[in-house]
Design a protein around this motif. Structure first.
Motif, PDB file in Angstrom:
ATOM      1  N   SER B 135       0.850  -1.116   0.026  1.00  0.00           N
ATOM      2  CA  SER B 135       0.045   0.063   0.103  1.00  0.00           C
ATOM      3  C   SER B 135       0.803   1.259   0.073  1.00  0.00           C
ATOM      4  CB  SER B 135      -0.911   0.087   1.259  1.00  0.00           C
ATOM      5  OG  SER B 135      -0.256   0.041   2.376  1.00  0.00           O
ATOM      6  N   ARG B 136       0.295   2.321  -0.320  1.00  0.00           N
ATOM      7  CA  ARG B 136       1.030   3.613  -0.405  1.00  0.00           C
ATOM      8  C   ARG B 136       0.456   4.752   0.551  1.00  0.00           C
ATOM      9  NH1 ARG B 136       4.516   1.237  -1.640  1.00  0.00           N
ATOM     10  NH2 ARG B 136       5.611   0.850  -3.547  1.00  0.00           N
ATOM     11  N   ASP B 137       0.100   3.979   1.648  1.00  0.00           N
ATOM     12  CA  ASP B 137      -0.534   5.197   2.568  1.00  0.00           C
ATOM     13  C   ASP B 137       0.454   5.706   3.462  1.00  0.00           C
ATOM     14  OD1 ASP B 137      -3.249   4.457   2.043  1.00  0.00           O
ATOM     15  OD2 ASP B 137      -3.157   2.570   2.928  1.00  0.00           O
ATOM     16  N   PRO B 138       0.236   6.982   3.809  1.00  0.00           N
ATOM     17  CA  PRO B 138       1.126   7.674   4.703  1.00  0.00           C
ATOM     18  C   PRO B 138       1.372   7.066   5.810  1.00  0.00           C
ATOM     19  CG  PRO B 138      -1.017   8.901   4.687  1.00  0.00           C
ATOM     20  CD  PRO B 138      -1.057   7.823   3.692  1.00  0.00           C
ATOM     21  N   GLN B 139       2.503   7.271   6.679  1.00  0.00           N
ATOM     22  CA  GLN B 139       2.926   6.591   7.711  1.00  0.00           C
ATOM     23  C   GLN B 139       2.010   7.174   8.951  1.00  0.00           C
ATOM     24  OE1 GLN B 139       7.554   6.547   6.577  1.00  0.00           O
ATOM     25  NE2 GLN B 139       6.931   6.066   8.805  1.00  0.00           N
ATOM     26  N   LEU B 140       1.912   6.593   9.837  1.00  0.00           N
ATOM     27  CA  LEU B 140       1.145   7.036  11.337  1.00  0.00           C
ATOM     28  C   LEU B 140       2.081   8.028  12.087  1.00  0.00           C
ATOM     29  CD1 LEU B 140      -0.209   3.405  12.621  1.00  0.00           C
ATOM     30  CD2 LEU B 140      -1.415   5.589  11.263  1.00  0.00           C
ATOM     31  N   THR B 141       3.410   7.878  11.757  1.00  0.00           N
ATOM     32  CA  THR B 141       4.268   8.356  12.897  1.00  0.00           C
ATOM     33  C   THR B 141       3.852   9.884  13.163  1.00  0.00           C
ATOM     34  OG1 THR B 141       5.975   6.895  12.056  1.00  0.00           O
ATOM     35  CG2 THR B 141       6.688   9.004  13.550  1.00  0.00           C
ATOM     36  N   SER B 143       0.971  11.142  14.159  1.00  0.00           N
ATOM     37  CA  SER B 143      -0.198  11.679  13.706  1.00  0.00           C
ATOM     38  C   SER B 143      -1.361  11.016  14.792  1.00  0.00           C
ATOM     39  CB  SER B 143      -0.844  10.655  12.465  1.00  0.00           C
ATOM     40  OG  SER B 143      -0.607   9.577  12.590  1.00  0.00           O
ATOM     41  N   VAL B 144      -0.898  10.217  15.760  1.00  0.00           N
ATOM     42  CA  VAL B 144      -1.824   9.548  16.879  1.00  0.00           C
ATOM     43  C   VAL B 144      -1.932  10.187  18.094  1.00  0.00           C
ATOM     44  CG1 VAL B 144      -2.714   7.409  17.814  1.00  0.00           C
ATOM     45  CG2 VAL B 144      -1.757   7.483  15.424  1.00  0.00           C
ATOM     46  N   LEU B 149      -5.919   6.995  19.705  1.00  0.00           N
ATOM     47  CA  LEU B 149      -5.468   5.415  19.960  1.00  0.00           C
ATOM     48  C   LEU B 149      -6.402   4.620  20.994  1.00  0.00           C
ATOM     49  CD1 LEU B 149      -3.215   3.353  19.689  1.00  0.00           C
ATOM     50  CD2 LEU B 149      -2.016   4.331  21.508  1.00  0.00           C
ATOM     51  N   LEU B 197      -1.401  -4.827  13.889  1.00  0.00           N
ATOM     52  CA  LEU B 197      -1.552  -4.702  12.401  1.00  0.00           C
ATOM     53  C   LEU B 197      -2.998  -4.185  12.443  1.00  0.00           C
ATOM     54  CD1 LEU B 197       0.010  -7.841  10.828  1.00  0.00           C
ATOM     55  CD2 LEU B 197       0.603  -5.692  10.529  1.00  0.00           C
ATOM     56  N   LEU B 199      -4.794  -2.409  14.685  1.00  0.00           N
ATOM     57  CA  LEU B 199      -4.592  -0.995  14.990  1.00  0.00           C
ATOM     58  C   LEU B 199      -4.287  -0.048  14.048  1.00  0.00           C
ATOM     59  CD1 LEU B 199      -3.254  -1.092  18.630  1.00  0.00           C
ATOM     60  CD2 LEU B 199      -5.611  -0.324  18.062  1.00  0.00           C
ATOM     61  N   ARG B 200      -3.149  -0.526  13.369  1.00  0.00           N
ATOM     62  CA  ARG B 200      -2.535   0.111  12.183  1.00  0.00           C
ATOM     63  C   ARG B 200      -3.831   0.500  11.222  1.00  0.00           C
ATOM     64  NH1 ARG B 200       1.056  -1.233   7.289  1.00  0.00           N
ATOM     65  NH2 ARG B 200       2.415   0.568   7.211  1.00  0.00           N
ATOM     66  N   LEU B 203      -6.171   2.810  12.520  1.00  0.00           N
ATOM     67  CA  LEU B 203      -5.792   4.411  12.630  1.00  0.00           C
ATOM     68  C   LEU B 203      -5.438   5.056  11.545  1.00  0.00           C
ATOM     69  CD1 LEU B 203      -3.173   3.558  15.669  1.00  0.00           C
ATOM     70  CD2 LEU B 203      -5.092   4.955  15.713  1.00  0.00           C
ATOM     71  N   ARG B 204      -5.146   4.250  10.301  1.00  0.00           N
ATOM     72  CA  ARG B 204      -5.171   4.570   9.066  1.00  0.00           C
ATOM     73  C   ARG B 204      -6.404   5.123   8.493  1.00  0.00           C
ATOM     74  NH1 ARG B 204      -1.514   0.875   5.296  1.00  0.00           N
ATOM     75  NH2 ARG B 204       0.580   2.024   5.579  1.00  0.00           N
TER      76      ARG B 204
END
Ligand SMILES: [Zn+2]
Lengths: 103, 220
Positions: B135-141, B143-144, B149, B197, B199-200, B203-204
């Motif tokens: 996938s090409r989604d932005p990273q979470l870092t 942002s949460v 959460l 996984l 959660l990711r 969160l995405r």
């Protein structure tokens, strides 16, 4: 030819890499996987590198949840504890509301 | 293309090493007084620890009224047993372990099969985390936040949530969790991984849509 050279000459797929992740995360090694094949995949696969970063981030962020949330049990909970304890332990008077400071 | 190396292990200290339970002012005195049957001391200990214990119960059970019942049980148990607290571990560590054990006992009484986690935990394909092979989604870092959460954790399937809360929030090791849940350590590891996984994924979705998926799921 060393073991590592052999590993590098046969790169693994994303599926194989991700198959190994649960154990890698649980191993608690200090940042550097001892398996060069895995590190090589991580260094060269943007997708898996993003995945690993996100999972690390989630695990890190989870720790902030340990600090108490705003929610608390309703006053009835203490009232129940109070009455049961008084009966069981023959404690004459438990305070009606829990206090942070003792007098 | 060569990307910057990413260490696989978590960047922070290991869960067992982070300072989970700093001493609380007045706690030691309250414990000693409570051992002697001092009612004020009981109420002080309750006031100091009610939020954490309740939150732990709520996360494990996912239900306010059950969480309140178990909070009550945990503190009653605590006050009955406080004489056996010897201070080998932090008081809150002791209290949390006692709470976890009571909650698990309660869940077993209700017939929840904690052993066969694979089935009870991931009942449907829809709940299972998707494999991520491109996938090409932005990273979470970065942002949460905490609230987001917390909602995502609440939306996890119960068994995933259990292992995630015990390991990543409470800081238990896989072998401890395996003992508590009567499963293998391998099972604990794989459930934790699936929980993260999932959660990711949650969160995405949360970051991408105006109507957060996490909120929708949590509201059910
Ligand atoms: Zn990959």
């Amino acid at each position: 030819m060393t073991q590592n050279d052999q590993n590098l000459s046969a790169p693994i797929s994303c599926a194989d890499f991700q198959e190994r992740l649960p154990d890698l995360f649980a191993s608690g090694s200090n940042g550097v996987p001892d398996d060069l094949t895995l590190q090589h995949h991580l260094d060269t696969c943007e997708n898996c590198a993003n995945l690993v970063r996100d999972l690390q981030y989630i695990a890190d962020q989870a720790r902030m949840l340990l600090e108490p949330a705003e929610e608390e049990p309703s006053p009835g909970v203490w009232a129940n504890i109070q009455s049961k304890l008084s009966a069981e332990l023959a404690i004459p008077e438990l305070p009606l509301t829990p206090k942070l400071q003792t007098d | 293309m060569t990307l910057q190396a990413v260490p696989i292990a978590p960047s922070g200290p290991a869960p067992s090493l982070f300072k989970r339970n700093p001493p609380i002012a007045g706690e030691a005195e309250a414990i000693e007084s409570a051992k002697a049957g001092d009612a004020e001391a009981f109420s002080k200990l309750y006031a100091l620890h009610k939020r954490r214990v309740y939150t732990l119960c709520l996360r494990m059970l996912g239900n306010v009224s059950e969480a309140e019942d178990m909070t009550q049980e945990a503190f009653l148990h605590l006050f009955r047993k406080i004489g056996s607290f010897r201070g080998e571990s932090a008081f809150s560590t002791w209290l949390h372990r006692l709470t976890v054990n009571l909650v698990l006992m309660q869940l077993r009484k209700k017939g929840l099969q904690l052993v066969s986690l694979e089935e009870t935990i991931s009942p449907t394909d829809e709940d299972s985390p998707k494999r991520d092979f491109g996938s090409r989604d932005p990273q979470l870092t970065g942002s949460v936040d905490r609230v987001t959460l917390e909602r995502a954790v609440a939306a996890l399937p119960p068994g995933y949530r259990m292992v995630f809360v015990l390991h990543d929030v409470e800081g238990y090791e896989h072998n401890e969790i395996a003992t508590m849940l009567e499963c293998s350590t391998g099972n604990s590891k794989s459930q934790l991984h699936k929980a993260r996984l999932k959660l990711r994924e949650l969160l995405r979705q949360n970051g991408q849509s105006s109507q957060p998926a996490v909120l929708k799921e949590a509201a059910q």
